[in-house]
Motif scaffolding. Structure first.
Motif, PDB file in Angstrom:
ATOM      1  N   UNK A  86      -3.052  -6.768 -10.237  1.00  0.00           N
ATOM      2  CA  UNK A  86      -4.217  -6.352 -11.016  1.00  0.00           C
ATOM      3  C   UNK A  86      -4.561  -4.885 -10.750  1.00  0.00           C
ATOM      4  N   UNK A  87      -4.359  -4.422  -9.499  1.00  0.00           N
ATOM      5  CA  UNK A  87      -4.691  -3.049  -9.158  1.00  0.00           C
ATOM      6  C   UNK A  87      -3.773  -2.073  -9.894  1.00  0.00           C
ATOM      7  N   UNK A  88      -2.489  -2.409  -9.987  1.00  0.00           N
ATOM      8  CA  UNK A  88      -1.562  -1.574 -10.747  1.00  0.00           C
ATOM      9  C   UNK A  88      -1.970  -1.520 -12.206  1.00  0.00           C
ATOM     10  N   UNK A  89      -2.303  -2.679 -12.786  1.00  0.00           N
ATOM     11  CA  UNK A  89      -2.691  -2.728 -14.199  1.00  0.00           C
ATOM     12  C   UNK A  89      -3.914  -1.858 -14.463  1.00  0.00           C
ATOM     13  N   UNK A  90      -4.913  -1.942 -13.604  1.00  0.00           N
ATOM     14  CA  UNK A  90      -6.111  -1.123 -13.777  1.00  0.00           C
ATOM     15  C   UNK A  90      -5.796   0.360 -13.635  1.00  0.00           C
ATOM     16  N   UNK A  91      -4.969   0.688 -12.635  1.00  0.00           N
ATOM     17  CA  UNK A  91      -4.642   2.081 -12.387  1.00  0.00           C
ATOM     18  C   UNK A  91      -3.892   2.703 -13.563  1.00  0.00           C
ATOM     19  N   UNK A  92      -2.934   1.964 -14.115  1.00  0.00           N
ATOM     20  CA  UNK A  92      -2.186   2.470 -15.273  1.00  0.00           C
ATOM     21  C   UNK A  92      -3.067   2.542 -16.510  1.00  0.00           C
ATOM     22  N   UNK A  93      -3.922   1.548 -16.667  1.00  0.00           N
ATOM     23  CA  UNK A  93      -4.794   1.500 -17.848  1.00  0.00           C
ATOM     24  C   UNK A  93      -5.726   2.700 -17.913  1.00  0.00           C
ATOM     25  N   UNK A  94      -6.274   3.099 -16.763  1.00  0.00           N
ATOM     26  CA  UNK A  94      -7.252   4.182 -16.743  1.00  0.00           C
ATOM     27  C   UNK A  94      -6.646   5.523 -16.343  1.00  0.00           C
ATOM     28  N   UNK A  95      -5.305   5.595 -16.302  1.00  0.00           N
ATOM     29  CA  UNK A  95      -4.629   6.856 -16.063  1.00  0.00           C
ATOM     30  C   UNK A  95      -4.673   7.359 -14.638  1.00  0.00           C
ATOM     31  N   UNK A  96      -5.017   6.495 -13.687  1.00  0.00           N
ATOM     32  CA  UNK A  96      -5.020   6.917 -12.293  1.00  0.00           C
ATOM     33  C   UNK A  96      -3.610   6.954 -11.731  1.00  0.00           C
ATOM     34  N   UNK A  97      -2.712   6.189 -12.347  1.00  0.00           N
ATOM     35  CA  UNK A  97      -1.279   6.258 -12.070  1.00  0.00           C
ATOM     36  C   UNK A  97      -0.576   6.425 -13.401  1.00  0.00           C
ATOM     37  N   UNK A  98       0.582   7.055 -13.359  1.00  0.00           N
ATOM     38  CA  UNK A  98       1.351   7.221 -14.594  1.00  0.00           C
ATOM     39  C   UNK A  98       2.687   6.508 -14.540  1.00  0.00           C
ATOM     40  N   UNK A  99       3.050   5.998 -13.358  1.00  0.00           N
ATOM     41  CA  UNK A  99       4.328   5.316 -13.202  1.00  0.00           C
ATOM     42  C   UNK A  99       4.114   3.953 -12.558  1.00  0.00           C
ATOM     43  N   UNK A 100       5.013   3.004 -12.799  1.00  0.00           N
ATOM     44  CA  UNK A 100       4.888   1.678 -12.180  1.00  0.00           C
ATOM     45  C   UNK A 100       4.833   1.774 -10.666  1.00  0.00           C
ATOM     46  N   UNK A 101       4.222   0.767 -10.045  1.00  0.00           N
ATOM     47  CA  UNK A 101       4.079   0.768  -8.596  1.00  0.00           C
ATOM     48  C   UNK A 101       5.351   0.238  -7.936  1.00  0.00           C
ATOM     49  N   UNK A 102       6.436   0.942  -8.139  1.00  0.00           N
ATOM     50  CA  UNK A 102       7.706   0.642  -7.499  1.00  0.00           C
ATOM     51  C   UNK A 102       7.896   1.601  -6.327  1.00  0.00           C
ATOM     52  N   UNK A 103       8.757   1.202  -5.389  1.00  0.00           N
ATOM     53  CA  UNK A 103       8.923   1.992  -4.170  1.00  0.00           C
ATOM     54  C   UNK A 103       9.340   3.425  -4.455  1.00  0.00           C
ATOM     55  N   UNK A 104      10.162   3.633  -5.480  1.00  0.00           N
ATOM     56  CA  UNK A 104      10.659   4.983  -5.749  1.00  0.00           C
ATOM     57  C   UNK A 104       9.572   5.930  -6.259  1.00  0.00           C
ATOM     58  N   UNK A 105       8.417   5.365  -6.673  1.00  0.00           N
ATOM     59  CA  UNK A 105       7.330   6.208  -7.166  1.00  0.00           C
ATOM     60  C   UNK A 105       6.149   6.265  -6.193  1.00  0.00           C
TER      61      UNK A 105
END
Length: 284
Positions: A31-50
């Motif tokens: 859910x935290x990843x979904x919220x972060x991507x939705x509101x532009x706090x992250x721009x890439x998936x929460x994978x180890x390489x990012x």
């Protein structure tokens, strides 16, 4: 960041770090990843390489608990993991110093990285034995009883890996978050108890250092359904072992879709904190 959280088992959230990377199946629909991507706090998936891009420290947020005058239960890093490998030891230490200074609150620290938590807490416990981390005033245990430490587990594999590490971590209150619960879990197996624990004695003995279990189903558009028998099993194990049990939600498309009832009632048990503090004072 919120001082009025909708999460049923806490009062507020505090995020001196945001962003994470996925480590097990329970992270799939984070859910935290979904919220972060939705509101532009992250721009890439929460994978180890990012992780270098996604995991962000926020020193400006460190003093928030000091500003909250009314005592509350605070979920630490609801949008990250305090023991993520990208967070240096020094910053984790600063977070714990704030928790030590603002001791009128109760802090709920939850991780999927219990090996690092165990190593750091043990090191600091050894170094600061006899006093709080933030003070020269004498105290017979560290971390102090208002800092609770927990691990997230979603199935037997993660339970077997993470619960032994939690049970070997110094803390007055140790807790589990079995959310999202994706399969049946035998707590006694994870704790190393004998397989025949039908009468509960062996299980109670091996789980005496576990003080709270939270259970909940997954929510969101891709939620995986909760089999209520999995939740019932954990409830019954907790009753047998005298461990407080909290049922957060059935889950569904939204957190409230399935409600909070398990067999016709809510289960909102809390750790017996005063009892734990007395035990720590006696044996710490």
């Amino acid at each position: 960041m919120s001082d009025n959280s909708a999460i049923e088992w806490t009062d507020a959230t505090w995020n001196p770090v945001t962003g994470c990377s996925k480590v097990s199946e329970g992270c799939r629909n984070c859910y935290a990843e979904a919220l972060s991507l939705r509101f532009g706090r992250s721009t890439k998936p929460w994978a180890a390489q990012f992780a270098d891009e996604n995991v962000v420290l926020h020193p400006d947020r460190l003093d928030y608990p000091l500003k909250w005058k009314d005592a509350r239960r605070i979920f630490v890093n609801s949008m990250s993991d305090l023991f993520h490998e990208n967070i240096d030891d020094g910053f984790v230490c600063r977070v714990f110093k704030v928790m030590g200074a603002a001791s009128h609150h109760t802090y709920q620290v939850l991780t999927k990285r219990p090996a690092r938590m165990q190593a750091l807490i043990q090191r600091w416990s050894d170094a600061f034995h006899g006093k709080r981390l933030d003070s020269d005033q004498g105290e017979n245990t560290w971390p102090p009883p208002h800092i609770w430490l927990g691990v997230s587990v979603e199935d037997q594999k993660t339970a077997d890996e993470r619960i032994p590490l939690l049970l070997n971590t110094p803390a007055a209150v140790r807790f589990l978050s079995c959310e999202p619960l994706l399969a049946s879990i035998d707590l006694c197996q994870a704790a190393g108890a004998p397989t025949d624990h039908a009468h509960g004695f062996a299980c109670r003995t091996f789980l005496r250092d576990l003080h709270w279990v939270i259970v909940g189903g997954e929510s969101g558009p891709r939620f995986r359904p909760l089999d209520l028998d999995w939740a019932r099993s954990l409830r019954d194990q907790c009753i047998s072992a005298d461990v407080p049990f909290f049922f957060k939600q059935v889950g569904g498309r939204t957190p409230k879709s399935g409600g909070r009832l398990l067999d016709g009632r809510t289960w909102d048990e809390q750790p017996r904190v005063q009892e734990r503090q007395l035990q720590v004072a006696a044996f710490g």
